[in-house]
Scaffold this motif. Sequence first.
Motif, PDB file in Angstrom:
ATOM      1  N   ARG A  67      -6.044  -7.067   4.026  1.00  0.00           N
ATOM      2  CA  ARG A  67      -6.112  -8.488   4.385  1.00  0.00           C
ATOM      3  C   ARG A  67      -6.701  -9.365   3.283  1.00  0.00           C
ATOM      4  NH1 ARG A  67      -7.396  -7.085  10.503  1.00  0.00           N
ATOM      5  NH2 ARG A  67      -5.239  -7.104  11.225  1.00  0.00           N
ATOM      6  N   ARG A  68      -7.086  -8.773   2.196  1.00  0.00           N
ATOM      7  CA  ARG A  68      -7.583  -9.536   1.049  1.00  0.00           C
ATOM      8  C   ARG A  68      -6.423 -10.001   0.163  1.00  0.00           C
ATOM      9  NH1 ARG A  68     -12.516  -6.484  -1.545  1.00  0.00           N
ATOM     10  NH2 ARG A  68     -12.899  -8.558  -2.349  1.00  0.00           N
ATOM     11  N   PHE A  69      -5.213  -9.583   0.505  1.00  0.00           N
ATOM     12  CA  PHE A  69      -4.029  -9.922  -0.269  1.00  0.00           C
ATOM     13  C   PHE A  69      -3.117 -10.848   0.530  1.00  0.00           C
ATOM     14  CE2 PHE A  69      -5.672  -6.091  -2.097  1.00  0.00           C
ATOM     15  CZ  PHE A  69      -5.488  -6.275  -3.466  1.00  0.00           C
ATOM     16  N   ASP A  70      -2.240 -11.550  -0.185  1.00  0.00           N
ATOM     17  CA  ASP A  70      -1.285 -12.456   0.455  1.00  0.00           C
ATOM     18  C   ASP A  70      -0.103 -11.715   1.059  1.00  0.00           C
ATOM     19  OD1 ASP A  70      -2.811 -14.642  -0.481  1.00  0.00           O
ATOM     20  OD2 ASP A  70      -1.714 -14.658  -2.385  1.00  0.00           O
ATOM     21  N   GLU A  71       0.242 -10.584   0.446  1.00  0.00           N
ATOM     22  CA  GLU A  71       1.424  -9.853   0.886  1.00  0.00           C
ATOM     23  C   GLU A  71       1.185  -8.361   0.765  1.00  0.00           C
ATOM     24  OE1 GLU A  71       5.962 -10.711   0.101  1.00  0.00           O
ATOM     25  OE2 GLU A  71       5.118  -9.664  -1.628  1.00  0.00           O
ATOM     26  N   ARG A  72       1.753  -7.634   1.709  1.00  0.00           N
ATOM     27  CA  ARG A  72       1.677  -6.168   1.741  1.00  0.00           C
ATOM     28  C   ARG A  72       3.086  -5.669   2.002  1.00  0.00           C
ATOM     29  NH1 ARG A  72       1.345  -3.730   6.636  1.00  0.00           N
ATOM     30  NH2 ARG A  72       0.780  -1.554   6.725  1.00  0.00           N
ATOM     31  N   VAL A  73       3.616  -4.852   1.087  1.00  0.00           N
ATOM     32  CA  VAL A  73       4.968  -4.309   1.227  1.00  0.00           C
ATOM     33  C   VAL A  73       4.850  -2.794   1.299  1.00  0.00           C
ATOM     34  CG1 VAL A  73       7.255  -4.094   0.179  1.00  0.00           C
ATOM     35  CG2 VAL A  73       5.974  -6.232  -0.061  1.00  0.00           C
ATOM     36  N   LEU A  74       5.409  -2.212   2.326  1.00  0.00           N
ATOM     37  CA  LEU A  74       5.355  -0.773   2.533  1.00  0.00           C
ATOM     38  C   LEU A  74       6.749  -0.193   2.338  1.00  0.00           C
ATOM     39  CD1 LEU A  74       3.643   1.647   3.442  1.00  0.00           C
ATOM     40  CD2 LEU A  74       4.269   1.080   5.782  1.00  0.00           C
ATOM     41  N   GLU A  75       6.852   0.768   1.413  1.00  0.00           N
ATOM     42  CA  GLU A  75       8.118   1.452   1.141  1.00  0.00           C
ATOM     43  C   GLU A  75       7.986   2.921   1.523  1.00  0.00           C
ATOM     44  OE1 GLU A  75      10.122   0.889  -2.757  1.00  0.00           O
ATOM     45  OE2 GLU A  75       8.091   0.252  -3.280  1.00  0.00           O
ATOM     46  N   ILE A  76       9.038   3.479   2.059  1.00  0.00           N
ATOM     47  CA  ILE A  76       9.095   4.914   2.332  1.00  0.00           C
ATOM     48  C   ILE A  76       9.587   5.596   1.052  1.00  0.00           C
ATOM     49  CG2 ILE A  76      10.096   6.743   3.758  1.00  0.00           C
ATOM     50  CD1 ILE A  76       8.272   4.604   5.210  1.00  0.00           C
ATOM     51  N   SER A  77       8.830   6.575   0.559  1.00  0.00           N
ATOM     52  CA  SER A  77       9.231   7.274  -0.664  1.00  0.00           C
ATOM     53  C   SER A  77       9.733   8.693  -0.404  1.00  0.00           C
ATOM     54  CB  SER A  77       8.061   7.317  -1.653  1.00  0.00           C
ATOM     55  OG  SER A  77       6.967   8.014  -1.085  1.00  0.00           O
ATOM     56  N   TYR A  99       0.615  -4.468  -2.976  1.00  0.00           N
ATOM     57  CA  TYR A  99      -0.124  -5.672  -2.587  1.00  0.00           C
ATOM     58  C   TYR A  99       0.086  -6.757  -3.632  1.00  0.00           C
ATOM     59  CZ  TYR A  99      -2.635  -2.418   0.440  1.00  0.00           C
ATOM     60  OH  TYR A  99      -2.962  -1.475   1.369  1.00  0.00           O
ATOM     61  N   ARG A 100       0.145  -8.002  -3.155  1.00  0.00           N
ATOM     62  CA  ARG A 100       0.259  -9.147  -4.047  1.00  0.00           C
ATOM     63  C   ARG A 100      -0.748 -10.201  -3.612  1.00  0.00           C
ATOM     64  NH1 ARG A 100       1.901 -13.984  -3.672  1.00  0.00           N
ATOM     65  NH2 ARG A 100       2.939 -13.705  -1.693  1.00  0.00           N
ATOM     66  N   ARG A 101      -1.412 -10.787  -4.606  1.00  0.00           N
ATOM     67  CA  ARG A 101      -2.344 -11.879  -4.333  1.00  0.00           C
ATOM     68  C   ARG A 101      -2.125 -12.955  -5.390  1.00  0.00           C
ATOM     69  NH1 ARG A 101      -8.872 -11.563  -3.627  1.00  0.00           N
ATOM     70  NH2 ARG A 101      -9.140 -13.753  -3.097  1.00  0.00           N
ATOM     71  N   GLY A 102      -1.618 -14.089  -4.940  1.00  0.00           N
ATOM     72  CA  GLY A 102      -1.362 -15.187  -5.862  1.00  0.00           C
ATOM     73  C   GLY A 102      -0.457 -14.764  -6.994  1.00  0.00           C
ATOM     74  N   ASP A 103      -0.807 -15.178  -8.205  1.00  0.00           N
ATOM     75  CA  ASP A 103      -0.014 -14.851  -9.389  1.00  0.00           C
ATOM     76  C   ASP A 103      -0.504 -13.600 -10.109  1.00  0.00           C
ATOM     77  OD1 ASP A 103       1.580 -17.057  -8.951  1.00  0.00           O
ATOM     78  OD2 ASP A 103       0.364 -18.382 -10.217  1.00  0.00           O
ATOM     79  N   ALA A 104      -1.476 -12.923  -9.539  1.00  0.00           N
ATOM     80  CA  ALA A 104      -2.010 -11.714 -10.170  1.00  0.00           C
ATOM     81  C   ALA A 104      -0.950 -10.611 -10.159  1.00  0.00           C
ATOM     82  CB  ALA A 104      -3.255 -11.243  -9.419  1.00  0.00           C
ATOM     83  N   PRO A 105      -1.039  -9.674 -11.085  1.00  0.00           N
ATOM     84  CA  PRO A 105      -0.096  -8.539 -11.069  1.00  0.00           C
ATOM     85  C   PRO A 105      -0.193  -7.782  -9.750  1.00  0.00           C
ATOM     86  CG  PRO A 105      -1.338  -8.583 -13.121  1.00  0.00           C
ATOM     87  CD  PRO A 105      -1.965  -9.597 -12.203  1.00  0.00           C
ATOM     88  N   LYS A 106       0.930  -7.247  -9.323  1.00  0.00           N
ATOM     89  CA  LYS A 106       0.967  -6.470  -8.084  1.00  0.00           C
ATOM     90  C   LYS A 106       0.194  -5.174  -8.256  1.00  0.00           C
ATOM     91  CE  LYS A 106       5.317  -8.334  -6.549  1.00  0.00           C
ATOM     92  NZ  LYS A 106       6.658  -8.039  -6.093  1.00  0.00           N
ATOM     93  N   ILE A 107      -0.306  -4.672  -7.145  1.00  0.00           N
ATOM     94  CA  ILE A 107      -1.019  -3.401  -7.121  1.00  0.00           C
ATOM     95  C   ILE A 107      -0.255  -2.479  -6.180  1.00  0.00           C
ATOM     96  CG2 ILE A 107      -3.139  -2.222  -6.427  1.00  0.00           C
ATOM     97  CD1 ILE A 107      -4.607  -4.853  -7.030  1.00  0.00           C
ATOM     98  N   GLY A 108       0.039  -1.266  -6.633  1.00  0.00           N
ATOM     99  CA  GLY A 108       0.750  -0.301  -5.802  1.00  0.00           C
ATOM    100  C   GLY A 108      -0.076   0.950  -5.605  1.00  0.00           C
ATOM    101  N   ILE A 109      -0.107   1.437  -4.383  1.00  0.00           N
ATOM    102  CA  ILE A 109      -0.863   2.653  -4.078  1.00  0.00           C
ATOM    103  C   ILE A 109       0.069   3.628  -3.352  1.00  0.00           C
ATOM    104  CG2 ILE A 109      -2.818   3.634  -2.828  1.00  0.00           C
ATOM    105  CD1 ILE A 109      -4.164   0.856  -3.045  1.00  0.00           C
ATOM    106  N   PRO A 110       0.344   4.796  -3.962  1.00  0.00           N
ATOM    107  CA  PRO A 110       1.176   5.797  -3.301  1.00  0.00           C
ATOM    108  C   PRO A 110       0.332   6.684  -2.396  1.00  0.00           C
ATOM    109  CG  PRO A 110       0.641   6.541  -5.504  1.00  0.00           C
ATOM    110  CD  PRO A 110      -0.017   5.187  -5.331  1.00  0.00           C
ATOM    111  N   GLY A 111       0.963   7.224  -1.369  1.00  0.00           N
ATOM    112  CA  GLY A 111       0.260   8.143  -0.490  1.00  0.00           C
ATOM    113  C   GLY A 111       1.211   8.881   0.427  1.00  0.00           C
ATOM    114  N   ARG A 112       0.628   9.675   1.292  1.00  0.00           N
ATOM    115  CA  ARG A 112       1.389  10.432   2.289  1.00  0.00           C
ATOM    116  C   ARG A 112       0.592  10.397   3.582  1.00  0.00           C
ATOM    117  NH1 ARG A 112       5.310  13.596   3.118  1.00  0.00           N
ATOM    118  NH2 ARG A 112       5.983  13.521   0.970  1.00  0.00           N
TER     119      ARG A 112
END
Length: 157
Positions: A67-77, A99-112
């Motif tokens: 919730r600290r980010f503007d957008e959260r995108v979940l992909e199935i890998s 995750y995306r927040r404003g114009d900052a670079p996106k952050i991606g976290i992989p998991g299972r």
Amino acid sequence: MEQPLQVFMDYAAAFEDTYVDDDWLRLTPFFHEDARYEVRGGPMACEIEGREAIFKGLKKSIDGLDRRFDERVLEISDGPHVTKQTDGEEVSIGWLVTYRRGDAPKIGIPGRSVFTVVDGRIAAMRDEYDDTAMAQSLIHISEPTRPRLVSRMPSSA
């Protein structure tokens, strides 16, 4: 669709609704009262026992990160995969959350995520993170190319 997979799919949809409106009671029917939740790897590694404690832990995690980010995108890998276990059936699915927040670079976290379904409800849930892969993915990543589910926080009025 196999029953454990249907339980997982229904839970995942309900979780996304809960992410938006914070109605944690919606998830109650999906879990055994004495369910267990474990996070392996990463800075949030923990073990939690009991349905209500799991909901509190998930809320704390979501409030502290997602919730600290503007957008959260979940992909199935990878998956989902269903396998029989001695104590039920296991549903496992690989994913990448971006995750995306404003114009900052996106952050991606992989998991299972791995769910043990017994008698039509979740008895155990585990999120697994590879510390090395997580560290590498925190560097700017490009737009996802796989099917994705987008959750955006509602704008404040």
